[in-house]
Design a protein around this motif. Sequence first.
Motif, PDB file in Angstrom:
ATOM      1  N   UNK A 130       0.840  -1.208   0.000  1.00  0.00           N
ATOM      2  CA  UNK A 130       0.000   0.000   0.000  1.00  0.00           C
ATOM      3  C   UNK A 130       0.868   1.248   0.000  1.00  0.00           C
ATOM      4  N   UNK A 131       1.951   1.239   0.776  1.00  0.00           N
ATOM      5  CA  UNK A 131       2.883   2.372   0.782  1.00  0.00           C
ATOM      6  C   UNK A 131       3.569   2.522  -0.573  1.00  0.00           C
ATOM      7  N   UNK A 132       3.914   1.395  -1.187  1.00  0.00           N
ATOM      8  CA  UNK A 132       4.589   1.409  -2.485  1.00  0.00           C
ATOM      9  C   UNK A 132       3.735   2.127  -3.532  1.00  0.00           C
ATOM     10  N   UNK A 133       2.436   1.882  -3.511  1.00  0.00           N
ATOM     11  CA  UNK A 133       1.553   2.574  -4.457  1.00  0.00           C
ATOM     12  C   UNK A 133       1.291   4.011  -4.025  1.00  0.00           C
ATOM     13  N   UNK A 134       1.149   4.225  -2.724  1.00  0.00           N
ATOM     14  CA  UNK A 134       0.829   5.569  -2.237  1.00  0.00           C
ATOM     15  C   UNK A 134       1.939   6.566  -2.551  1.00  0.00           C
ATOM     16  N   UNK A 135       3.200   6.152  -2.423  1.00  0.00           N
ATOM     17  CA  UNK A 135       4.291   7.095  -2.684  1.00  0.00           C
ATOM     18  C   UNK A 135       4.347   7.456  -4.165  1.00  0.00           C
ATOM     19  N   UNK A 136       3.882   6.561  -5.013  1.00  0.00           N
ATOM     20  CA  UNK A 136       3.831   6.845  -6.450  1.00  0.00           C
ATOM     21  C   UNK A 136       2.629   7.714  -6.805  1.00  0.00           C
ATOM     22  N   UNK A 137       1.726   7.860  -5.855  1.00  0.00           N
ATOM     23  CA  UNK A 137       0.554   8.719  -6.027  1.00  0.00           C
ATOM     24  C   UNK A 137       0.734  10.032  -5.266  1.00  0.00           C
ATOM     25  N   UNK A 138       1.943  10.227  -4.700  1.00  0.00           N
ATOM     26  CA  UNK A 138       2.210  11.394  -3.851  1.00  0.00           C
ATOM     27  C   UNK A 138       1.198  11.500  -2.717  1.00  0.00           C
TER      28      UNK A 138
END
Length: 390
Positions: A102-110
């Motif tokens: 979830x963090x991996x995707x969230x950081x790519x979504x800023x």
Amino acid sequence: MLLSLVLHTYSMRYVLPAAVLLGAAPPYILAWGAWRLLSCFLPARLYQAVDDRLYVTYQSMVLFFFENYTGVQILLYGDLPKDKENIIYLSNHQSTVDWIIADILAIRQNALGHVRYVLKDGLKWLPLYGCYFSKHGGIYVKRSAKFNEKEMRNKLQSHVDAGTPMFLVIFPEGTRYNPELTKVISASRTFAAQEGLAVLKHVLTPRVKATHVAFDSMKNYLDAIYDITVAYEGTVDDKGQRKEAPSMTEFLCKECPKVHIHIDRIDKKDVPEEQAYMRRWLHERFEIKDKLLIEFYDSLDPERRNRFPGKSVNSKLSLKKTLPSLLILSGLTASMLLSDAGRKLYVKTWVYGTLIGYLWRKLFGMNCFQSAFIEASEDTKRMLTAKRMR
């Protein structure tokens, strides 16, 4: 002897990340606690904005180890994340690493600071962090008949009213899928058959309560739902049978070369609002997940195995997004441990911070306190409205 040393060294690859991640807890909690006190008389949005920024700092350090340190390849399929949307994140659940995905995707979504989890109730007793996760917007829930719908609804409504950015992570299966836990899988399939639902192979039958409450509470605030399917490469044995997904320790030991993440962005207008219809809709989404995972794990075509359909994007995380956080938090931890006074404060933070968190949850219950506050606010609003009508 030399071979044994090499194998031992390899197996200890997780020690450095574990030491840094756990070791940084006291300075992080102290920084958050200081800000919480300073912001008592400031607008709630200002507190939340700085808290989110602190959360980004810590989770970026986590991602340094889980991405840059391990060198894992992150392959994205489907709808690539958009920047800073308010979303509900629904995913299959098979490993403790799923929280990091979830963090991996969230950081790519800023949107890393906006991540809030729906968590198992037992996790509220984690030292230091059990208390903090609730204050950051996490929601602890119990399973089945003990699920407190009102408590969850009230907390989500408070976030909506405050305009809190939301990247709400839910694992509808409720527990991890592990092919070795045959009783759990059998019970899940029996439940699906009794309810007239399709029996699933690579995922458990999803439960709808938390998803329904989340969507019903936030539907006018959400931008979309993200339906996530995760597969860890290397989790099939020599006989072609699926194995248990890697644990955090195994992942940090670089035993997972690639993570495949399939993303379906679903517009909120396409999600049924009534619980009975949403239950069917959610199960249908998990049928789609199951088909993706069957093709990933079981396909007889070597070119289609170990990948999802369609084109993939190899998404590499820049060190610029993670290394500064590692240096900041490692520096704070080292500065505390280098002096006698700092070491005493460090130990006291672990001990007293944990005890205070336990006592607070035991005696007051953060969610219950917040629910009471919200109910009081709603009563006040109704009284004012009634006076105006008179």
